[in-house]
Design a protein around this motif. Structure first.
Motif, PDB file in Angstrom:
ATOM      1  N   TYR A 178       0.864  -1.217  -0.033  1.00 20.14           N
ATOM      2  CA  TYR A 178      -0.156   0.060  -0.016  1.00 20.14           C
ATOM      3  C   TYR A 178       0.882   1.189  -0.053  1.00 20.14           C
ATOM      4  O   TYR A 178       0.471   2.186  -0.772  1.00 20.14           O
ATOM      5  CB  TYR A 178      -0.854   0.133   1.161  1.00 20.14           C
TER       6      TYR A 178
ATOM      7  N   SER B 110       0.526   3.887  -2.803  1.00 19.02           N
ATOM      8  CA  SER B 110      -0.026   5.040  -2.750  1.00 19.02           C
ATOM      9  C   SER B 110       0.770   6.410  -3.176  1.00 19.02           C
ATOM     10  O   SER B 110       0.537   7.269  -3.414  1.00 19.02           O
ATOM     11  CB  SER B 110      -0.356   5.412  -1.047  1.00 19.02           C
TER      12      SER B 110
ATOM     13  N   GLU C 233       0.524   6.346  -6.918  1.00 18.61           N
ATOM     14  CA  GLU C 233      -0.809   7.078  -7.461  1.00 18.61           C
ATOM     15  C   GLU C 233      -0.655   8.556  -7.319  1.00 18.61           C
ATOM     16  O   GLU C 233      -1.125   9.322  -7.974  1.00 18.61           O
ATOM     17  CB  GLU C 233      -1.862   6.557  -6.469  1.00 18.61           C
TER      18      GLU C 233
ATOM     19  N   SER D 161      -3.435  12.728  -3.418  1.00 20.15           N
ATOM     20  CA  SER D 161      -3.943  11.460  -2.652  1.00 20.15           C
ATOM     21  C   SER D 161      -5.660  11.723  -2.295  1.00 20.15           C
ATOM     22  O   SER D 161      -6.029  13.163  -1.951  1.00 20.15           O
ATOM     23  CB  SER D 161      -3.175  11.167  -1.297  1.00 20.15           C
TER      24      SER D 161
ATOM     25  N   MET E 149       1.439   8.680   1.905  1.00 16.40           N
ATOM     26  CA  MET E 149       0.952   7.403   2.526  1.00 16.40           C
ATOM     27  C   MET E 149      -0.209   7.654   3.770  1.00 16.40           C
ATOM     28  O   MET E 149      -1.018   6.824   3.902  1.00 16.40           O
ATOM     29  CB  MET E 149       2.175   6.834   3.323  1.00 16.40           C
TER      30      MET E 149
ATOM     31  N   PRO F 108      -4.700   9.271   2.984  1.00 17.10           N
ATOM     32  CA  PRO F 108      -5.878   8.425   2.801  1.00 17.10           C
ATOM     33  C   PRO F 108      -6.410   7.699   4.102  1.00 17.10           C
ATOM     34  O   PRO F 108      -7.465   7.631   4.456  1.00 17.10           O
ATOM     35  CB  PRO F 108      -5.419   7.187   1.815  1.00 17.10           C
TER      36      PRO F 108
END
Length: 877
Positions: A750, A754, A757, A764, A793, A796
């Motif tokens: 993750y 993250s 992305e 985010s 990170m 979210p």
């Protein structure tokens, strides 16, 4: 004008500031302690030194020409904590705002730049001041150059002149390098002669003058062992002296004239101070800032209303209500303005508030209104017995959702950002500080109708932008309904048992006096505990506790200094406790008593809905989210918060480990999901996996470490940050984090995804599509990029947790209406909801509160809610 050049060792001062001040964060979560310390140092230099020329020198990289001679030079140094690395770009921005030249040179250190420029300046007749935390630079001292070395902290300095060096060491400045050659320097990994310390090195230099003379005359050294050491390691001594020597012939491409100080750019300094949250520095700077130019505004037609009639309202209306004071619960309404397809209208405050026509229109749900800051408007009008309804759009909240990093200060800021409409900012129109005043009605009316006009025009383009971002539902289904609920909570307030609060104040005063007497007994004399100077003498001279060297202002007795001495003497624990209770007394007892409303015996805290980038709520006047509950006396302050009705109770419910549950869901990590589904203690589960032990073998210390890393992962903790919180080495902390990520591979994946992305999108998102823009994620600067990656990170996780409790508040409010209950929401504190209710509603409350909170959103793991109740907030724990 006197020619004076100040040369600052940038890296050294930044390091000093970082380790001298506690880790500070601004509202965006950026660490700021090093920048703050650097700013304070700059202000002091500019004020005290009044330089004509100024330069900050930085190290260009890890490798210098010295590594070619000795590759282990500066080896063994720990890597720079990321909490410090991320601050260097802001330090450079600070220097740019001050228009202070900065320079670095490939293959050379800042010391070499300073050494070279100081020599050039001396030859040109300048007075030179060098400022650093590194004593190596004292070798540059001369009749024209003073080297100021920061001691403990950053503002306490020791000035090295040739005379001072002679008095302190008995040598000349140029012999500092000989001293380093013999004794070495552990911080730079300069070896020196093994076993030779400062005392021996000085003795040899005073006898032989230089390392070279010593090497040529080893037979004259008294003492066989010392003679043998020097003879055996003479090459190391020569090498060490070479490494310690600052070059004064570095190929710098700037001249002394290039360092001329032109003075700061006030606007840019204000901007960076605001961004970093330096309120104290802003206040100090405020008087020096010239007034801003008024915005160039287009002509606007409007009418000052003398009688409120239905013909001034249309199908859709922009409504603006002006309350100048931040505390709008008590604040005076200055005026009301309305904008629609018929035109722009200003309604004097007294007329609007007394008009039956205005009240009827304001309270009509079918009459749609676009407003700026719905919560503020609702509260202000409700205090005047007008229930504002029909709010269809909130420009303030829309602006916050579209870009939470650009906090809307006023309508002018939003209008400029969204439509390029120029309005006069409130700070300019009303003035600031002591100059703040309300202008005449003709000026005020125009200012307010321009705001209503902008609000009316902003609705459609902002809806389009929100829909493009798939965020319109976030405004209409979350933030706007929440604003109405928060307004109700602010109006309702929470009752305070003033007598109990005063009793606590008396109890606390007695407790403080008792501790004061105990401290005096332990010290063997009476003294002013609040005087750092007197306290320093007691602790470090009378009681002989270890301390840094005494400075001109005395010894440091700051909290971080005392905490390190806590186990060395009972008096230190008592002093720390004394300070904690003193803060409770002044901030939370006396502070709360000042804001209790005299008519209702309630406090009406204001919830900040559009402040944090994660979507979290905060509160002010008073801040009820920061009551210190780790201290027993702090927890007891909650005893003063009571139901507003007889035979009612306080009911508190909070999410259990919501951020870790969100992490389990987003990361889709099998281990975390299994633990939460099995209702295991997550910190015990983490300790089992990381330490490879059974549940029965998990010790309290293992669980404590696991808890720290669990929550640390949520906040993007580094090895340095974890080491500080647990009191372990950075290596141990790094190993712990590595082991955690091996144990929970979904979390590791993750974290990587993250970041990728955010790099692709530039932002985010939370589970409800709240965005946090992170343009720094693609920065070429490693330190800036690293901080941005940690933000990507944790956003979210933190943002989704914030959204979930907001959803729970909306659902809870609706459920209470459906059940026709008298119970009502009072406060939201972090992951906790506080309600008050009649005792006979307790049974249904115990059923519906967990139900609504736990089904606020569907995750792959269950949400869990704990609740308690009692006659006070303290009892509802």
């Amino acid at each position: 004008m006197e020619k004076k050049l100040v040369l600052i060792d940038g890296n050294s001062i930044a390091y000093r500031a970082f380790f001298a001040l506690p880790l500070l964060n601004n509202e965006k979560g950026v660490h700021t302690n090093s920048v703050y310390g650097f700013a304070m140092m700059l202000n002091r230099i500019l004020e005290d030194e009044k330089p004509s020329h100024l330069l900050v020198a930085f190290d260009a990289g890890k490798t210098t020409f010295r590594h070619a001679t000795f590759k282990e030079y500066k080896g063994g140094r720990q890597k720079t904590p990321p909490e410090l690395s991320e601050q260097f770009p802001f330090i450079r921005e600070l220097l740019n705002a001050h228009r202070i030249p900065q320079y670095e040179l490939e293959n050379y250190e800042a010391d070499d730049i300073i050494g070279t420029l100081s020599l050039h300046a001396e030859k040109e007749g300048f007075e030179v001041k060098v400022i650093s935390g590194d004593k190596d630079l004292t070798q540059l001292s001369s009749p024209a150059t003073t080297v100021a070395i920061t001691k403990k902290g950053i503002t306490d300095i020791e000035e090295y002149t040739p005379q001072h060096i002679q008095e302190k060491y008995g040598i000349k400045p140029e012999q500092i390098i000989d001293m380093k050659g013999l004794m070495g320097d552990a911080s730079d990994n300069i070896p020196g002669i093994p076993g030779v310390g400062e005392k021996t090195a000085l003795k040899l230099i005073q006898q032989f003058g230089t390392v070279e003379n010593l090497i040529e005359s080893t037979g004259d050294i008294s003492g066989n062992k010392l003679r043998e050491k020097v003879e055996e390691h003479k090459d190391l001594a020569a090498l060490s002296k070479k490494l310690a020597t600052i070059t004064r012939e570095a190929p710098v491409e700037i001249t002394v004239e290039d360092t001329k100080y032109l003075g700061m750019d006030p606007g840019k300094v204000v901007s960076i101070y605001k961004e970093l949250g330096f309120k104290t520095l802003l206040e100090k700077l405020d008087e020096e800032i010239p007034g801003e130019e008024a915005a160039v505004q287009e002509d606007i037609d409007f009418r000052i209303v003398t009688e409120v009639t239905s013909d001034i309202f249309a199908g859709e209306n922009g409504l603006y209500i002006e309350i100048l004071e931040d505390n709008y619960f008590h604040g005076e309404i200055l005026g009301v303005s309305v904008s629609n397809e018929k035109g722009n209208f200003f309604i004097p405050a007294q007329l609007a508030l007394s008009s039956a026509s205005f009240k009827e229109w304001a309270e009509d749900e079918m009459k749609k209104k676009t407003v700026y800051d719905a919560k503020r408007a609702i509260v202000a009008l409700k205090r005047r017995d007008i229930q504002l309804a029909g709010i269809e759009f909130d420009v303030f909240l829309a602006s916050y959702i579209l870009n939470p990093s650009e906090q809307a200060v006023d309508v002018a800021a939003v209008a400029k950002a969204q439509l390029e409409i120029s309005l006069q900012p409130d700070e300019v129109f009303y003035g600031k500080g002591a100059k703040r005043k309300v202008p005449s009605e003709d000026l005020l009316s125009e200012h307010l109708v321009r705001k209503a006009d902008a609000v009316f025009k902003l609705k459609e383009p902002m809806i389009t932008a929100l829909e493009e971002n798939e965020q319109y539902h976030l405004l209409t289904e979350l933030e706007m309904p929440l604003a109405i609920i928060l307004a109700g909570m602010e109006i309702q307030g929470i009752k305070v048992d003033v007598d109990r609060l005063k009793e606590m104040g008396v109890e606390l005063t007695s407790r403080i006096r008792s501790i004061e007497e105990k401290i005096h007994t332990l010290a063997g004399e009476e003294f002013n505990i609040n005087s750092p100077k007197q306290l320093g003498v007691i602790l470090f001279e009378k009681l002989k506790l270890p301390a840094a060297k005494k400075t001109k202002t005395g010894y440091s007795t700051s909290a971080d200094v005392l905490e390190k001495l806590e186990h060395q003497h009972e008096i230190v624990r008592e002093i720390l406790h004394y300070r904690q209770l003193g803060k409770l007394q002044s901030t939370y007892i006396e502070g709360l008593l000042k804001v209790v409303h005299s008519d209702t015996c309630k406090v009406h805290t204001r919830f900040n809905q559009a402040l944090t980038q994660t979507g979290r709520l905060s509160s002010t006047d008073p801040n009820l989210q920061n009551i210190p509950i780790r201290l027993e006396e702090g927890r007891k302050i909650r005893q003063a918060f009571i139901p507003s009705e007889k035979d009612w109770i306080i009911f508190a419910a909070d999410y259990s480990q919501i951020e870790l549950r969100v992490l389990a869901h987003i990361a889709n990590d099998a281990g975390l999901i299994e633990a939460f589904r099995d209702d295991m203690d997550i910190h015990t589960k983490t300790a089992m996996d990381v330490f490879h032990v059974s549940q029965e073998e998990v010790t309290s210390n293992m669980r404590r470490h696991a808890k720290a890393v669990n929550f640390g992962i949520v906040y993007g903790i580094s090895d340095y940050g974890l080491s500080q919180s647990l009191g372990i080495t950075r290596k141990e902390a790094g190993n712990f984090i590595d082991q955690y990520l091996k144990s929970f591979p979904g979390v590791k994946e993750y974290m990587s995804e993250s970041i990728q992305e955010a790099k692709q999108k530039g932002y985010s998102t939370t589970l409800l599509q709240r965005r946090r823009y992170i343009p720094e994620i693609t920065s070429r600067n490693f330190n800036v990029r690293s901080f941005a990656e940690r933000t990507a990170m944790n956003t979210p996780i933190q943002g989704s947790a914030a959204d979930i409790i907001k959803l729970a508040m909306i659902n809870m409010s609706e459920r209470l209406k459906e059940e026709k209950m008298q119970a009502r929401l009072l406060l939201q504190v972090h992951d906790e909801l506080i309600l008050e209710a009649p005792k006979d509603e307790l049974e249904i409350l115990m059923k519906i509160v967990p139900e609504e909170m736990e089904r606020a959103i569907e995750l792959t793991v269950p949400l869990k809610v704990d609740y308690a109740y009692g006659p006070t907030w303290f009892d509802a724990k």
